[in-house]
Design an enzyme around this catalytic site. Structure first.
Site, PDB file in Angstrom:
ATOM      1  N   SER A 121       0.780  -1.039   0.004  1.00  0.00           N
ATOM      2  CA  SER A 121       0.144   0.065   0.018  1.00  0.00           C
ATOM      3  C   SER A 121       0.974   1.219   0.286  1.00  0.00           C
ATOM      4  O   SER A 121       1.647   1.397  -0.919  1.00  0.00           O
ATOM      5  CB  SER A 121      -0.967  -0.212   1.182  1.00  0.00           C
ATOM      6  N   THR A 122       0.783   2.001   0.825  1.00  0.00           N
ATOM      7  CA  THR A 122       1.622   3.388   1.055  1.00  0.00           C
ATOM      8  C   THR A 122       2.994   3.217   1.049  1.00  0.00           C
ATOM      9  O   THR A 122       3.801   2.368   1.701  1.00  0.00           O
ATOM     10  CB  THR A 122       1.346   4.176   2.349  1.00  0.00           C
ATOM     11  N   HIS A 152      -2.669  -1.099  -3.410  1.00  0.00           N
ATOM     12  CA  HIS A 152      -3.714  -0.269  -3.310  1.00  0.00           C
ATOM     13  C   HIS A 152      -3.455   1.060  -4.190  1.00  0.00           C
ATOM     14  O   HIS A 152      -2.366   1.768  -3.867  1.00  0.00           O
ATOM     15  CB  HIS A 152      -3.914   0.074  -1.703  1.00  0.00           C
ATOM     16  N   MET A 198       0.236   1.005   5.309  1.00  0.00           N
ATOM     17  CA  MET A 198      -1.011   1.220   6.420  1.00  0.00           C
ATOM     18  C   MET A 198      -2.016   0.298   6.577  1.00  0.00           C
ATOM     19  O   MET A 198      -2.466  -0.397   5.764  1.00  0.00           O
ATOM     20  CB  MET A 198      -1.482   2.790   6.721  1.00  0.00           C
ATOM     21  N   ASP A 246      -4.369  -4.979   5.936  1.00  0.00           N
ATOM     22  CA  ASP A 246      -4.731  -5.639   4.893  1.00  0.00           C
ATOM     23  C   ASP A 246      -3.673  -6.677   4.249  1.00  0.00           C
ATOM     24  O   ASP A 246      -2.514  -6.183   4.141  1.00  0.00           O
ATOM     25  CB  ASP A 246      -5.142  -4.908   3.520  1.00  0.00           C
TER      26      ASP A 246
END
Length: 342
Positions: free
Chosen positions: A161-162, A187, A281, A284
């Site tokens: 993600s991030t 993501h 973050m 998931d």
């Protein structure tokens, strides 16, 4: 709790004021200043010392990407880019931005408020926790590794993600065409995943594309789950690995979800897989990675010292899902080592 001090950099006075008005409604956010261009932004940064800056890519006098390249070495701070549909956003991430949001085509105040509440505010809060020192340019290629086993019955699954766009690139640029088929959830908003896939395809030895239902998972190829409202799963049809992309509800707040992908890999590939969880973050992917490990797969988690946000890998590690915790620069090497033992 100390408020997050935000500087808004946006040349459109209307959009800038809408951002300020709506961001200010959150009690955690304090708008410390605004700027119309990078020169005003530079002065505002020195004067206000913000915790996070939102930055439009298209700005007068100097574009946002050039501004980032000049800013980050001298005054590193978390930046969330607000971008129209353009692959320039990946140049901004490469230049040091933490994350980005897609600029909405706003036709009503409700749409704008939803965008700020559900997208921009979330990214700002995540960015305020990011480790800027871990946002680095791509590392020089290491010595090329090779596989001693055929990769047709093996799968590599990656979730991030991030900070993940650059982290994924740092890993997969080390892979040769002998690597087993790779499936990825990063993501990202709709349509940007296709541009990201094309960008990686141009920069890596392996072939990369945005996934579609029925795409085969082949050695030397990587499939990236499309952003939007579809989850991607690994399936087996007539003895051949394929992906299936189907609409579904958000899982852990995300669609596509890393957990959904990893759980399908656990079910379909079992011990013939390697799972990799990278910076991001939240949690998931953690339970899905645990399912993979329990099914006999080998698992790798990015370590805290190299994560932009040590969220997803930490939750996975705390669950016992991570067998090997590695620095970002060592993940490709570890992947080859594990595959060569299969």
């Amino acid at each position: 709790m100390r408020p997050i001090r935000v500087l808004v950099v946006e040349d459109s006075i209307v959009f800038r004021e809408l951002l300020v008005q709506n961001l200010s409604k959150d009690p955690v956010i304090q708008i410390v200043g605004t700027a119309r261009d990078p020169y005003e932004a530079r002065d505002a940064i020195v004067r206000h010392k913000p915790d996070v800056m939102t930055l439009d890519v298209e700005l007068p006098r100097m574009n946002g990407i050039e501004f980032l390249k000049k800013l980050m070495p001298q005054y590193p701070l978390p930046v969330v880019v607000i971008s129209s549909l353009s692959d320039k956003v990946f140049d901004a991430l490469n230049a040091g931005a933490v994350d980005f949001v897609a600029k909405p085509a706003v036709s009503s105040r409700d749409q704008l408020e939803s965008f700020i509440k559900n997208d921009l505010l979330v990214k700002i809060k995540i960015a305020s926790t990011a480790k800027i020192s871990n946002i680095k340019k791509a590392i020089m290629p290491q010595e090329q590794q090779t596989l001693s086993v055929a990769g047709n019955n093996l799968v590599v699954a990656i979730g991030a993600s991030t900070g993940g766009t650059e982290a994924i690139f740092s890993v997969v640029k080390e892979f040769g065409t002998d690597i087993p088929g790779i499936v990825v959830v990063q993501h990202m908003p709709p349509k940007f995943t296709e541009m990201y896939a094309k960008r990686l395809n141009d920069q890596c030895r392996i072939q990369v594309k945005e996934a579609r239902t029925g795409d085969r998972v082949l050695p030397g190829h990587m499939l990236i789950a499309p952003g939007g409202d579809e989850h991607m799963r690994l399936v087996k049809v007539n003895g051949v690995y394929q992906v299936e992309c189907k609409r579904g509800e958000r899982v852990n707040g995300h669609c596509p979800s890393v957990d959904v992908l990893f759980e399908s890999v656990a079910k379909t590939a079992g011990s013939h897989a390697v799972g990799i969880i990278l910076t991001g973050m939240g949690g998931d992917g953690a339970r899905g990675l645990l399912a993979m490990r329990q099914a006999g797969a080998k698992t790798i988690g990015q370590d805290e010292s190299t994560c932009v946000v040590y969220g997803m890998p930490q939750v996975a590690y705390d669950l016992g899902a991570v067998q090997h915790q590695e620095k970002l620069t060592d993940i490709a090497r570890r992947t080859y080592a594990l595959l060569n033992k299969m």
